[in-house]
Design an enzyme around this catalytic site. Structure first.
Site, short mmCIF file in Angstrom:
data_model
loop_
_atom_site.label_atom_id
_atom_site.label_comp_id
_atom_site.label_asym_id
_atom_site.label_seq_id
_atom_site.Cartn_x
_atom_site.Cartn_y
_atom_site.Cartn_z
N GLY A 1 103.00 9.07 54.19
CA GLY A 1 102.53 8.12 55.30
C GLY A 1 103.53 7.11 55.64
O GLY A 1 104.60 6.49 54.98
N ALA A 2 103.56 6.94 57.05
CA ALA A 2 104.85 6.26 57.73
C ALA A 2 105.24 4.86 57.13
O ALA A 2 106.26 4.69 56.62
CB ALA A 2 104.70 6.17 59.17
N ARG B 1 112.72 12.62 54.11
CA ARG B 1 111.30 13.14 55.29
C ARG B 1 111.99 12.53 56.72
O ARG B 1 112.13 11.59 56.90
CB ARG B 1 110.36 12.30 54.90
N ASP C 1 103.44 8.92 63.00
CA ASP C 1 104.94 8.86 62.45
C ASP C 1 106.03 8.26 63.09
O ASP C 1 107.02 7.81 62.46
CB ASP C 1 105.00 10.27 61.68
O1 MRU Z 1 103.89 11.61 55.22
P1 MRU Z 1 102.72 12.41 55.67
O2 MRU Z 1 103.31 13.93 56.03
O3 MRU Z 1 101.59 12.52 54.92
O4 MRU Z 1 102.38 11.85 56.98
C1 MRU Z 1 101.48 12.51 57.91
C2 MRU Z 1 100.39 11.61 58.02
O5 MRU Z 1 99.90 11.11 56.95
C3 MRU Z 1 99.89 11.13 59.19
O6 MRU Z 1 100.68 11.93 60.27
C4 MRU Z 1 99.49 9.76 59.53
O7 MRU Z 1 98.54 9.99 60.33
C5 MRU Z 1 100.70 9.31 60.09
S1 MRU Z 1 101.26 8.05 58.61
C6 MRU Z 1 100.65 6.67 59.06
#
Ligand code: MRU
Length: 370
Positions: free
Chosen positions: A54-55, A94, A248
């Site tokens: 998650g970002a 990532r 992201d």
């Molecule tokens: O890090 P990841 O691959 O799990 O990221 C993907 C996501 O979780 C989503 O794209 C999310 O909506 C954005 S992160 C806030």
């Protein structure tokens, strides 16, 4: 946020401020596992193999990763060089989310201002804490700002339940706290708005089904898991009032990279006049990019994520093969939703339209690319 009545953030330090702790998300929703991270190597593996993701959380993890890197570089006699190598490894772990790059740049800038090695380590600690605290605060504000939008739409429902669709997990697990897409939902729910959430991303990683559903369940928010392909049908049937996703990386002109499948949700939303919003903290803007489709790097992950599914069987987490073993699979992790399909961006400073002018009205200090 609460897990079985106890308050957690997704990343924190021990009481001596030495080791980093995270919730190992690979085991959710079946097991709540906390992992200790004390080296850069461990942090890079945790990022790459998605123990955390998650970002916003990737940004915070990168910040703490540089703190660990500074401590590791100190005794080597080659501080700058060793630190730079770790910084590169953390950034490259990532590629699609911009937050790790943003956090590492911020750390390196702060560390460069300090004189002694001891001071550099202290600075990296303080900066890591600041990045994490600010992420939580930005998400809290996204919740406040998004709440006004949800309230407005809920008022048009005349007493009927507000149905929100969210794709993947842009919840508190993807940040330090609150989440981006979920923050307005948590806020609206606690303000008494009658709402229900359609939860998807059931492939390739099940992050809606495993993570968002687990979060919402913990907060006792009514929700239903749907397959990724169901969203369009529900929109045609008038069963979705609003879509909110996370992001992201978002460019200056408002193109948004998010979990694969987001673009298709946005197309279906456009076709059905369902408002489509993207929620993000400003650390997710890439001020150096304009055209998201051309410029945002899209991560391809291990095809095994497509060929296998994992789940609970007889009390154990097991993986099963669901495709012919010898078929090829391509696992694109993200797609780009062009700004023309986005009704607005919900940020910590307010809501704006997804175009360069309106974004810069909220963030005038970014008039010049960095
Ligand atoms: O890090 P990841 O691959 O799990 O990221 C993907 C996501 O979780 C989503 O794209 C999310 O909506 C954005 S992160 C806030």
């Amino acid at each position: 946020m609460q897990v079985q009545g106890k308050n957690y953030r997704t990343i924190w330090l021990d009481e001596n401020n030495e080791n980093v702790y995270i919730i190992d998300q690979r085991f959710l929703p079946h097991r709540f596992v906390i992992e200790e991270i004390s080296t850069v190597d461990q942090m890079v593996v945790a990022i790459k193999d998605m123990h955390l993701r998650g970002a916003g959380l990737l940004g915070a993890a990168a910040g703490y990763g540089i703190f660990l890197a500074a401590k590791e570089a100190a005794p080597t006699g080659d501080f700058e060089n060793v630190l730079n190598i770790s910084a590169k490894r953390i950034c490259e772990a990532r590629p699609t989310a911009v937050n790790p790059e943003w956090a590492v740049k911020r750390q390196m800038q702060a560390i460069s201002q300090a004189n002694s090695i001891e001071e550099k380590i202290k600075t990296s600690f303080k900066t890591a804490e600041l990045i994490a605290d600010e992420d939580a605060e930005c998400c809290r504000m996204i919740g406040r700002n998004g709440f006004s939008l949800l309230k407005q739409i809920a008022e048009t429902k005349k007493g009927k339940t507000l149905n929100i669709l969210t794709h993947c997990n842009a919840g508190w697990l993807a940040f330090v706290d609150y989440g981006s897409a979920t923050a307005p939902i948590y806020e609206a729910f606690s303000e008494g708005i009658d709402l229900h959430v359609w939860v998807d991303e059931t492939r390739p990683r099940n992050q809606g089904a495993s993570l968002t559903a687990w979060e919402l369940l913990n907060q006792q928010i009514p929700h239903t898991i749907i397959t990724d392909n169901a969203g369009g049908y529900l929109m045609q049937q008038g069963m979705v009032d609003l879509v909110i996703t996370g992001a992201d990386r978002v460019t200056r002109q408002g193109d948004a990279a998010n979990k694969i499948g987001t673009y298709l949700k946005a197309l279906a939303a456009k076709d059905n006049n369902v408002p489509f919003y993207v929620a993000l903290p400003s650390s997710t803007f890439d001020w150096n990019m304009r055209d998201g489709v051309k410029e945002i790097p899209i991560e391809q992950r291990d095809p095994a994520e497509i060929k296998f599914v994992s789940g609970l069987n007889d009390g154990e987490i097991k993986e099963v093969l669901i495709t012919p073993a010898d078929s090829a699979a391509a696992n694109y992790g993200f797609d780009i939703t062009p700004s023309r399909l986005i009704n607005g961006l919900i940020t910590e400073r307010g809501i704006c339209k997804a175009n360069e002018n309106d974004i810069l009205n909220l963030f005038p200090e970014k008039m010049q690319p960095a």
